[in-house]
Structure formats: C-alpha cells, structure tokens
Design an enzyme around this catalytic site. Structure first.
Site, short mmCIF file in Angstrom:
data_model
loop_
_atom_site.label_atom_id
_atom_site.label_comp_id
_atom_site.label_asym_id
_atom_site.label_seq_id
_atom_site.Cartn_x
_atom_site.Cartn_y
_atom_site.Cartn_z
N VAL F 77 0.86 -1.18 0.00
CA VAL F 77 0.00 0.00 0.00
C VAL F 77 0.89 1.23 0.00
O VAL F 77 1.79 1.35 0.84
CB VAL F 77 -0.88 0.01 1.27
CG1 VAL F 77 -1.82 1.21 1.26
CG2 VAL F 77 -1.65 -1.30 1.40
N CYS F 78 0.67 2.14 -0.92
CA CYS F 78 1.48 3.37 -0.97
C CYS F 78 1.24 4.16 0.32
O CYS F 78 0.12 4.57 0.63
CB CYS F 78 1.11 4.23 -2.17
SG CYS F 78 1.90 5.86 -2.10
N ILE F 79 2.30 4.42 1.03
CA ILE F 79 2.17 5.03 2.36
C ILE F 79 1.66 6.47 2.28
O ILE F 79 0.80 6.87 3.08
CB ILE F 79 3.51 4.94 3.13
CG1 ILE F 79 3.34 5.44 4.56
CG2 ILE F 79 4.63 5.69 2.43
CD1 ILE F 79 4.51 5.08 5.45
N ALA F 82 -1.98 6.48 1.48
CA ALA F 82 -2.74 5.93 2.60
C ALA F 82 -2.90 6.95 3.72
O ALA F 82 -4.01 7.17 4.21
CB ALA F 82 -2.05 4.67 3.12
#
Lengths: 130, 112, 130, 112, 130, 130
Positions: F77-79, F82
């Site tokens: 998940v792209c931080i 997110a």
C-alpha cells in the site's frame, strides 16, 4: 435561512470536500444557520479520524470539527455507506467484534432517513459530488 | 433561436428557479449535456471546480443559449490560472456570490 | 410517446426526485441512489425516479449478480413497487441511444423528453442526482 | 480508409503489441477517444466493466477501425444483461481470456 | 510543429511513460501521477510525461494555491528539471482545444500528434495513465 | 510469467477491486507468479481492516488476504496515499501520536519506489482504475 450540505466526495481524491468546506464557512458568514453536513458515498471518508495529510495541506477533518465546535453544525455520516468503506465508531466496532474504531465524535453515524428529513425540512440543501 | 427554445419552457406566471451547479469539465462525460437537457428557461448555471473549464471561450458555446444566467466561480478560475480567460458571457462570482445564488434560487441541483 | 400527465399530478410538496445517471455494476452510484428512494418511501415521502443517460441500463431485464457474487441493483428495482415507488421516468433519448426497447425492460417507466424532464425537476422539492 | 490509418502506424518488422483495457462507457468522458488516439495498428482493445457498453451495436462504430482486435469481457456483459447484445465485431473473452491477452501483449495499458 | 526526433531517442529499456489526463486542482490524479515521475527519476529511471486532454492545463503559467491553501501541482512541475525529467510531451489537439499557446506555458513540452503519441507508448517499457 | 497488479479504485465505490481480484485469481490459476498487488490512489481503501460489507456481498479485504495466504502475493500500500486517506498501521499511528490503527498485516505500507520497481521488473503490470 436553514441550510444543509450533502458531501459525496472523498477528501484529497477530489476537490469536493474543499469546495464544501469553503461553502459551509460562507453560508455561516452570511448569517445563515447551517444545520448539518451529511456525508454519503465516498464523502464518508471525511470522517476518518486517522487522516494524516501533509502538514502544508489543509486538514479537512479538523476543518469539519471546527465548524461543529464554533457553529454547532452537526456532522452526520451515513452508517451503511461508512461500514462498507471501513469506517465505524466504537459502538459499531464492538457490535462487529472488531478492536479499534475509525470514526469518533463529533461525527455521528446515522441512517439515511436523516438525509431525507434534512433535504425536505431545511430551506436549502446543496450537494457537492466527487 | 436557441433563446426561444429556453423561453418556450417557461411556465406561465410561475417562477420556480433552479440553480444548477456543475463541477465537471465539458469533456468529462455527459454531465454538461445532461444539465442542458434538464434546465428550464428561468434556471441558472454555475460552474465550479473542473467545471470552470466550460467557461473557456473555445468551449463556452454550449451554454450560449443561457444569456445572463451563466456564472463561474472566481476562486476555481484563479487557482487554475484561468481568471480573465473566461468567455464574456459568464459572470464571475466569488464564494459569497455562490451562497447568494443558492439563496435566490428555490433549490439547487448539483451535477457531477 | 412522451406525455406530461403524470408529471402534472406531482405538483405537491414533500416530493423527492432521484436522477439516476449511472449504469449498474460499474459503481455504487445507482445502488446508493436507490437506497435513498427506499428510505424516502419508508418515511412516507413521495419518491420519483428519473433514469437518464447510462442510467436507463438499470432497467434492462436479464441482469445477474457479478462474477464474485456482487448483488447488482435489479433486485432493488423489483422491490420498488412494494415500497409504492411507482413514479418512474426514463430519458427517451437515452433509451434510443442504447437501443433499449420496451420489451427488454424489468419495469415500465414513462419515457420523457427534455421539456418533461425540466418539469420533473421543477415539481419536486428535493432533486438529487446520482 | 480507416484501416489504412491504422496500418500506416505499423513499425517495419517490429511487433510491439499493446493491450489497451478500457473500463468506461463511451459516453463517460474522453477515455475511448484517448485510447483510439494512442493506439497503433498492431494493438488490441479490451472492454471491461462499464466499458462493455461500447460494444453495443449503436456505439460500436468508433472501434470499427480495429477489425479482429476488439474484445469484450463476458462476465461484465453478462451481469448487465447485455450478453448477445454486443456488436459482432467484438470477440467475447472470459477472465482467462483476459489473462491470455495480457500474456500475448508486450504490455498492457489501462484507461479509465 | 510536430516531430518524432525525441521519441526515437527513447528506444531503450527502463523507461516509464506517465500519461497525465487530468486538470490540476479538481482531483488528486495529476499530483499522484507526478509523484511517480519524481520517485522514478530519484530511482534513476528515465521518465517521460505526456500531457493529454485536460492534462495540458497543468502546463499553464499563473496557477496558484487553492482557496483553502491546497498546494496545486505547479510547484512540482517546476521541480521536474531538477530531477532530470525533461522528456515532456503535450497532445497537440488538446493544446488547440483549450487554446493554450506556447507563451502561456510554465514548461516547454514537445507538441505531439496521434502517430507520435502511439510511438511514445510503444517505446516505453511501463506506461501508466493518470 | 511474473505479474503485478496496480489497483487504484476503492472497494464498493467502483468495480475496480472486484475486477482486480478476479484477474488476480485467474493469473494464479493459469500458473503465473503474481508477485504483488500494489494499492495506490483510492485503491488504498482496500486495506481498511475495519471494512464491514453486508454479509451477502463479497468481502474484498478478506479476498486479498486469502490471495496472500494461499499464493504468497504481497499486498503493498502506498504510504503517502494511505496517510492522506486515513489509513495507517500501528507504527505510523505511534509516529503520528494517534491511538489505534486502520491497516494491519499482511498489508504493508511502502514507498512509491516499490511500484516503479514492480512495473519495470515484472513481466507484466496490469492496472485497474476506478
């Protein structure tokens, strides 16, 4: 006049939340009563208590909370739309047997009937879509 | 001729006015077409967000049938570097003007 | 044939018009719009539905669940009558565009053209687009 | 004539094939126009989700320049009640067929 | 004038082409696409940008922050050169459609027509649309 | 072949997540190695650990987890995407001084560089947009 706002766009993904917050402040500034902001569809993500936008960007969740604190605007989130999208308060979390929660006061999870009442009882309902 | 089409929709003495708010650019789907289909002769149109692209002269002709009832939101033109580029048939309003339009209209319908 | 008869009958207050512009399955717009119709009807509001653009595809018979078991909206449409939601309109131009014939339909909406659509918007207190 | 336009884009002996996947209906924005702009003569087109509406006979002409290289996803036609309504110029593939198309193409580009 | 010179120079592997089709401010698409460009360049990948459709409006000079202080994408565009992202293309038809002249631009992309756009897609290993 | 999937649509709001999950299963069924599903833009909402869809609908979060458990597919998940959207794991929560968290293993928060590497190192990257 008595106003209500329906917001259906997620914060950051679309401009809808920014437009709605600007409009909300202007409604209040013009002396109207803003009863409620109702969050539906992807708009429910505005109630995410863990949102951490970059510091050089407006913090929308805090913006909604300020509107509630300073002007008594209620912040109502459609419960069905929220649950599907990973947003629940403590009560729902315990009902679903989950530890933790992602929505807290002053945001309230309510049924869709509230939106129908708002739309018909307020003088004006203005929608912001994604 | 285009004007007559709108005029033909006015309903007797009744003045039920709708403010239509559009936040999508003319190229993004059928949004603008759908608004124009659903508008009456006494309604107004306000372009916001990416919708302000519809006020560029090259694209503004679709709204030409609505003289004096086309508005575009100043702050959304400004942030996009488009202020002063809008077609002259559009009146520029600020956020207070947006609220004021919703006061004047009996109801607001948003298209997105 | 387009008619405005049903529309003229709707000139009382308390009405909600839902303008449904999205096809089934591709997004939750149609479903979340229909949910308002059901709730409005359950709250004794008079609800009308206008299917516009790709929304007319919601009316097709022969729809099924999605490949992962996603429910679709056709079961909800079939419940409308039970909820006394019987004011159904479909944009005539969209029906033609998608070559949807009367025989293909789950329900029997009234076909409406531009003038009738504009009248529908006028004669409902609350108009929400989905 | 439309065919020649595509043929004109082929690059010598090189066969670099792209599978273009579209999930928006023809009426939803410029997506389909943009794909057609960006496609080469040896590329293929697959319609999925709401994109399958583009295979209806009334709307399929825009893809007519791509004989034999137009596909539409069976499960998305089916759930919408559209299976057997698609234009004959489209080949119906299931989800395995979708994977197979991505195997054959050098790369996949999605438009939404 | 359209040319394909720069494109032919790009026929090596490891390249990323980002096709940017959204206008600034209305959504996060443009920003989240540009973020990939910066990260790709920081990872020593050769990145090209193709502005298509409404995306060409990203190139306009005179953009500002949003009314609530939303950052916009113009500061990022001005950083591209620092990151050695200099392969910039703009769809010729879109520039004409929005009446965007060379003098109005922040940057100086190469204007490309259909054939050049198709070639760009061919000659990059990874093509992502935003 | 080595595949990766990029998913940019939120669950339930659009069909993108359903399509991506179906495609993922078919990739594995045909004997390929699916390295990773990368969640970006609104796709990050697929990692919401508190999602509670109605029981008669497919549970997408559980679907992703099964793919990880049964086939070793990593769920990245792209931080940045997110955090903006209210999704954080325990580590980020404590870094931001928040009680609670909304993302947990097997979903991992990673930098965007991972997507660039996946896109260029895998044989195929297939994107599902909203």
């Amino acid at each position: 006049m008595r106003y209500a706002i329906l917001l259906m766009g997620a914060p950051y993904s679309t401009q809808a939340s920014h437009s709605a917050l600007r409009f909300a402040r202007a409604v209040v500034a013009r002396g109207h009563r803003l009863e409620c902001v109702f969050f539906y569809h992807d708009g429910v993500h505005n109630a995410a208590r863990l949102a951490a936008p970059p510091q050089d960007e407006p913090h929308l969740v805090d913006g909604w909370i300020a509107l509630h604190t300073e002007h008594g605007v209620s912040l109502q989130v459609c419960i069905a739309a929220a649950l599907r999208r990973g947003l629940m308060d403590q009560r729902e979390a315990s009902r679903h047997g989950k530890a933790g929660y992602s929505v807290e006061a002053p945001f309230e999870l309510v049924g869709l009937g509230q939106l129908v009442d708002l739309g018909l009882d307020c003088d004006r309902l203005v929608t912001f879509g994604p | 001729m285009e004007r007559d089409r709108w005029r033909g929709r006015e309903t007797g003495g009744e003045t039920i006015v709708i403010l239509h708010v559009v936040n999508k650019a003319p190229d993004t789907g059928k949004t603008l077409e759908q608004v124009l289909t659903a508008m009456s002769g006494d309604d107004s149109l306000l372009l916001i967000e990416d919708g302000v692209l519809g006020s560029l002269p090259a694209l503004a002709d679709r709204c030409a049938g609505l003289p004096g009832r086309c508005y575009v939101l100043r702050e959304d033109l400004e942030s996009r570097g488009l202020l002063a580029r809008q077609d002259e048939r559009f009146a520029v309003v600020d956020i207070e003007g947006f609220v004021s339009l919703t006061e004047q209209a009996d109801k607001t319908v948003s298209w997105y | 044939m387009e008619s405005t008869e049903a529309i003229e009958g709707n000139q009382r207050e308390g009405d909600i018009l839902l303008v449904l512009r999205h096809a089934p399955h591709g997004s939750s717009w149609l479903r979340e719009g229909l949910d308002i119709a059901l709730v409005g009807a359950a709250f004794d509001r008079k609800v009308s539905l206008l299917f516009m653009g790709e929304g007319v595809l919601a009316l097709l018979s022969g729809q099924t669940s999605g490949a992962l078991g996603q429910k679709g909206t056709h079961p909800t449409l079939q419940m409308l009558e039970m909820y006394d939601v019987d004011a159904l309109y479909a944009e005539s131009a969209a029906m033609s565009r998608f070559a949807v014939a009367e025989a293909d339909l789950l329900l029997t909406p009234e076909r409406v053209g531009e003038t009738a659509i504009a009248d529908l918007l006028k004669h409902h207190d609350l108009v929400l687009t989905f």
